[in-house]
Design an enzyme around this catalytic site. Structure first.
Site: not given
Ligand code: NAD
Length: 551
Positions: A103, A156, A174, A245-246, A268-269, A408
């Site tokens: 993963y 994504r 997953k 997912e994603d 899940d996200d 991530n």
């Molecule tokens: P998403 O695309 O839905 O959201 C990303 C957000 O970040 C959007 O609101 C965007 O406007 C904002 N953004 C982009 N550039 C920015 C900047 N320069 N300043 C401030 N905000 C900014 O994606 P997501 O599903 O919310 O995932 C976001 C991140 O979180 C990914 O890297 C994902 O891998 C990570 N994530 C981690 C976990 C975990 O660790 N358990 C779980 C889910 C997602």
């Protein structure tokens, strides 16, 4: 151990080579003398019979010899294709070492390179060209007892963006965690990719790209394909749980709303991330000794992960008696245009509940100064967006600032563990999305937590399966978060770790599954009769990677 009935039944290979070529039946050099005679294998294997334990040693030796993580990934996938029992035995016994390979972060790199590392197909591809024949595609899947489906459209992938059909690595990864962490039998798992095209110009130009070479299908045609898929699943695999997912956030929120109360599904996200993060915050508050109602949470990133976490924190606060408005006011968001506030005219619908009455702030640092948060949560996908001034500002405001850099893969983390500890003089309570090694800070070893959704979704899935829940509710994720937090020991907290050790994953998942099933029974959503000993019956259902004796 007896093989499950569907394995022992009609799908058994014929005599000889078939037994070595089927990953579910293959034992490789561990076929016993008697099996070699019975199954027509004598002569097809080197004469010495090995034990499973000896095979594990061979796999680990080869695995560790590989020159880099991507090669380790390819090696493990090859093993999964040859011998599932051995693959899961290695994965479960060495989870902390293997998780970053199967993963995040390595799976992200693997998805980017999927076209060139492709060896054998795994999972089911449903493309935009399959509209009208999706039920037929599901019938092509060789196993009829599917209970969990992880599906992506690849828009994504982690924080890496649109990887189209090459996102298949995510459902595959997953689902291997469903088995390794949640004890769901591999044959109950179905990875699916909906290939509706990609907007990624590099992939569209890449001659080895594995998906449809076209721009993404959107609008009604997209919705019809998803609807046909979900409908076909209901017919082919009546009790299957669907994990979205994603997906890109334009579709993720919409699809969750559409299917959450219609079928057995979750995202899940949004929901899994909410639960794992809330659990981490509960644990961190055991260190600071302050209640959740007193916290101010500031998020960088207002997408699926951020809003999912905000919603679950709000639910937890409501549970403690706060009104929905007061609960949401504990959560503030900064997106790419600054602080999310009521006066902004450019906000997507999912951000509106968190657009509070407040003067605007152009960036994260000014928002920290204005709001004085105690918890800083990075879910932006923007690397190094918690630089020294941000961390120092948090350290000035709080004795023990809670810093969760969740983006991530590792390359996207808002800050490293080392930075978080260095710029807060070792006072930060830190967790990340992808793993960081322990940090030696002024003679103390600080162990960063990994807010990995793998702590949550396998247990939720196992619980939903065990009671055959009709739907997956937000309250089940709330129960999962509380249960996970309850599994964190004082000895974990002493090292600064706000999640249980990965080695305890199966035990943690079983506890979460029991809590989730309890909730389903309490809500009247369970279709299966309640066993007298629910926890015992769940534990008994969990897959163990041991070889059956093939008679
Ligand atoms: P998403 O695309 O839905 O959201 C990303 C957000 O970040 C959007 O609101 C965007 O406007 C904002 N953004 C982009 N550039 C920015 C900047 N320069 N300043 C401030 N905000 C900014 O994606 P997501 O599903 O919310 O995932 C976001 C991140 O979180 C990914 O890297 C994902 O891998 C990570 N994530 C981690 C976990 C975990 O660790 N358990 C779980 C889910 C997602």
């Amino acid at each position: 151990m007896n093989p499950p009935s569907f394995v022992a039944g009609r799908s058994r290979p014929k005599q000889g080579l078939g037994w070595l070529q089927h990953p579910l039946f293959n034992k490789g050099t561990a076929f016993t003398e008697a099996e070699r005679d019975r199954l027509g294998l004598r002569g097809l294997l080197p004469p010495r019979v090995f034990t499973l334990e000896e095979q594990v040693v061979r796999v680990l030796t080869n695995f560790r010899k590989r020159p880099n993580d991507l090669e380790r990934y390819v090696y493990l996938m090859g093993l999964q294709d040859r011998n599932e029992t051995l693959f899961y035995r290695v994965l479960m016994e060495h989870l902390a070492e293997m998780l970053p390979i199967v993963y995040t972060p390595t799976v992200g790199r693997a998805c980017q390179e999927y076209g060139s590392i492709f060896r054998r197909p795994r999972g089911l591809y449903v493309s935009a060209q399959d509209r009208g024949r999706v039920p037929r595609l599901l019938r092509h899947w060789p196993h009829r007892e599917v209970r969990v489906i992880v599906v992506t459209d690849g828009e994504r992938i982690l924080g890496l963006g649109d990887l189209g059909a090459q996102g298949m690595g995510i459902p595959v990864g997953k689902l291997s965690l469903y088995t390794a962490c949640g004890g769901v039998h591999p044959q109950h798992c179905l990875p699916v990719t909906l290939d509706v095209g990609t907007e990624n110009p590099t992939l569209l130009e890449n001659p080895l790209y594995t998906g449809l070479k076209q721009r993404r299908v959107r609008g009604a045609a997209y919705d019809e394909l998803v609807d046909e898929f979900v409908g076909a699943v209901q017919k082919a695999f009546r009790r299957a749980l669907i994990q979205f997912e994603d997906f890109g956030n334009v579709n993720a929120f919409r699809l969750l709303k559409r299917y959450q109360n219609r079928v057995c599904a979750f995202n899940d996200d949004i929901q899994g991330t909410g639960a794992v993060t809330l659990a981490g915050i509960y644990s961190a508050l055991r260190i600071t000794g302050r209640p959740l109602q007193e916290q101010t949470m500031l998020f960088l990133g207002a997408g699926e992960a951020g809003i999912g976490i905000g919603d679950l924190i709000s639910a937890a606060l409501e549970d403690q008696g706060l009104s929905p408005e007061a609960a949401r006011r504990r959560c503030w968001f900064v997106d790419s245009k600054g602080l999310v506030v009521r006066g902004r005219r450019d906000l997507a619908e999912h951000k509106l509940p968190y657009a509070h009455e407040h003067p605007g702030c152009p960036d994260l640092l000014s928002a920290i100064a204005a709001l004085k948060p105690s918890v800083l949560i990075g879910v932006s996908g923007v690397p190094q967006s918690f630089p020294q001034p941000v961390l120092a500002a948090m350290a000035q405001l709080q004795q023990r600032p809670i810093i969760l850099a969740l983006s991530n893969p590792t390359s996207k983390a808002e800050c490293t563990a080392q930075d978080a500890y260095t710029w807060t003089q070792g006072r930060a309570i830190y967790a990340s999305g992808s793993p960081f090694p322990p940090v030696n800070f002024e003679g103390r070893t600080l162990v960063p937590g990994q807010g990995n959704n793998a702590y949550i979704f396998p247990g939720v899935g196992l619980g939903v399966m065990a009671c055959a829940a009709r739907h997956v509710t937000d309250s089940m994720f709330f129960r999962a978060a509380k249960t996970l937090a309850g599994q964190v020991r004082e000895s974990d907290l002493d090292q600064g770790r706000i999640y249980p050790a990965l080695e305890r994953m199966a035990e943690v998942s079983a506890a979460i599954a029991t809590a989730v099933a309890e909730e389903a029974y309490a809500l009247g959503l369970a279709r299966a009769a309640r066993p007298e000993d629910l926890a015992g019956s769940i534990r008994a259902q969990m897959y163990q990677p041991v070889y059956p004796i093939w008679a």
